[in-house]
Design a protein around this motif. Structure first.
Motif, PDB file in Angstrom:
ATOM      1  N   THR A 295      -9.367  23.248   8.927  1.00  0.00           N
ATOM      2  CA  THR A 295     -10.418  22.242   9.066  1.00  0.00           C
ATOM      3  C   THR A 295      -9.924  21.116   9.967  1.00  0.00           C
ATOM      4  O   THR A 295      -8.720  20.967  10.187  1.00  0.00           O
ATOM      5  CB  THR A 295     -10.816  21.645   7.699  1.00  0.00           C
ATOM      6  N   LEU A 296     -10.870  20.335  10.454  1.00  0.00           N
ATOM      7  CA  LEU A 296     -10.510  19.169  11.265  1.00  0.00           C
ATOM      8  C   LEU A 296      -9.878  18.097  10.375  1.00  0.00           C
ATOM      9  O   LEU A 296     -10.277  17.913   9.223  1.00  0.00           O
ATOM     10  CB  LEU A 296     -11.742  18.573  11.935  1.00  0.00           C
ATOM     11  N   ASP A 297      -8.908  17.405  10.931  1.00  0.00           N
ATOM     12  CA  ASP A 297      -8.344  16.252  10.237  1.00  0.00           C
ATOM     13  C   ASP A 297      -9.454  15.207  10.090  1.00  0.00           C
ATOM     14  O   ASP A 297     -10.230  14.974  11.011  1.00  0.00           O
ATOM     15  CB  ASP A 297      -7.175  15.678  11.048  1.00  0.00           C
TER      16      ASP A 297
ATOM     17  N   VAL B  91      -4.985  27.349  18.600  1.00  0.00           N
ATOM     18  CA  VAL B  91      -5.146  26.807  17.241  1.00  0.00           C
ATOM     19  C   VAL B  91      -3.794  26.295  16.726  1.00  0.00           C
ATOM     20  O   VAL B  91      -3.722  25.244  16.090  1.00  0.00           O
ATOM     21  CB  VAL B  91      -5.751  27.869  16.300  1.00  0.00           C
ATOM     22  N   ILE B  92      -2.739  27.012  17.033  1.00  0.00           N
ATOM     23  CA  ILE B  92      -1.393  26.560  16.637  1.00  0.00           C
ATOM     24  C   ILE B  92      -1.066  25.231  17.325  1.00  0.00           C
ATOM     25  O   ILE B  92      -0.491  24.331  16.713  1.00  0.00           O
ATOM     26  CB  ILE B  92      -0.349  27.645  16.949  1.00  0.00           C
ATOM     27  N   ARG B  93      -1.453  25.086  18.597  1.00  0.00           N
ATOM     28  CA  ARG B  93      -1.227  23.810  19.307  1.00  0.00           C
ATOM     29  C   ARG B  93      -2.020  22.685  18.650  1.00  0.00           C
ATOM     30  O   ARG B  93      -1.531  21.560  18.527  1.00  0.00           O
ATOM     31  CB  ARG B  93      -1.607  23.953  20.776  1.00  0.00           C
ATOM     32  N   LEU B  94      -3.259  22.987  18.216  1.00  0.00           N
ATOM     33  CA  LEU B  94      -4.059  21.975  17.526  1.00  0.00           C
ATOM     34  C   LEU B  94      -3.421  21.562  16.199  1.00  0.00           C
ATOM     35  O   LEU B  94      -3.463  20.392  15.815  1.00  0.00           O
ATOM     36  CB  LEU B  94      -5.483  22.477  17.289  1.00  0.00           C
ATOM     37  N   ILE B  95      -2.831  22.527  15.511  1.00  0.00           N
ATOM     38  CA  ILE B  95      -2.127  22.223  14.253  1.00  0.00           C
ATOM     39  C   ILE B  95      -0.921  21.338  14.536  1.00  0.00           C
ATOM     40  O   ILE B  95      -0.682  20.343  13.838  1.00  0.00           O
ATOM     41  CB  ILE B  95      -1.696  23.522  13.539  1.00  0.00           C
ATOM     42  N   ASN B  96      -0.167  21.683  15.571  1.00  0.00           N
ATOM     43  CA  ASN B  96       1.023  20.888  15.911  1.00  0.00           C
ATOM     44  C   ASN B  96       0.663  19.472  16.358  1.00  0.00           C
ATOM     45  O   ASN B  96       1.433  18.542  16.125  1.00  0.00           O
ATOM     46  CB  ASN B  96       1.837  21.589  17.004  1.00  0.00           C
TER      47      ASN B  96
END
Length: 173
Positions: free
Chosen positions: A157-159, A132-137
């Motif tokens: 949430t999804l961008d 999840v942190i990788r998805l945020i980055n």
């Protein structure tokens, strides 16, 4: 100026833009000065209508300028549409590359956010998984709420642009 003349001018002003009318006047003047006087006299003698040459020059310049104006407007529309399509293709290719770079666990988080019926996913502030942190980055998901004093839960949430891309790609399948 008489009212009927003002009405006629206002009708023409609606259809003819000032740039186009200036171009018509410029082309008319150029034709007057470029065409030899002998041709002007022969034309007037042949037609035998007063000011026929001047009317013909104005009509010719009006038609010529209208054609040029329509070509320019259509080229501008084509160029704008081409630029927009090129930009959209570029953005789509970037998003495809981003999606292809995701691993299985990251794709599962995205699938959950798209199909679970919940617009968010929650984790404790200290226990956010690495994927999840990788998805945020990567900018795929964004943090929608930050932990409060007593509530340590974070929501993600999804961008919106990524979600729109994914939903469009699903529709194509």
């Amino acid at each position: 100026m008489p009212d009927w003349l003002v009405t006629i001018i206002s009708i023409f002003r609606k259809d003819i833009f000032s740039l186009k009318s200036m171009l018509i006047v410029l082309v008319s003047l150029c034709i007057f000065f470029i065409v030899p006087t002998e041709i002007q006299i022969k034309f007037s003698e042949k037609v035998k209508i007063p000011f026929s040459y001047e009317i013909a020059v104005f009509a010719t310049s009006f038609i010529f300028c209208s054609f040029i104006y329509s070509v320019v407007v259509n080229f501008k529309k084509f160029h704008t549409n081409f630029s927009i399509k090129k930009q959209l293709d570029k953005e789509r290719n970037e998003l495809v590359l981003l999606f292809n770079s995701l691993n299985k666990s990251e794709k599962e988080v995205i699938a959950y956010l798209l199909h679970s019926g919940y617009p968010y996913i929650s984790f404790e502030a200290e226990k956010i998984p690495k994927h999840v942190i990788r998805l945020i980055n990567k900018g795929v998901i964004i943090q929608s709420s930050f932990p409060l004093i007593f509530n340590t839960e974070c929501r993600f949430t999804l961008d919106s642009s990524f979600e729109k891309f994914i939903r469009n790609e699903i529709k194509k399948i």
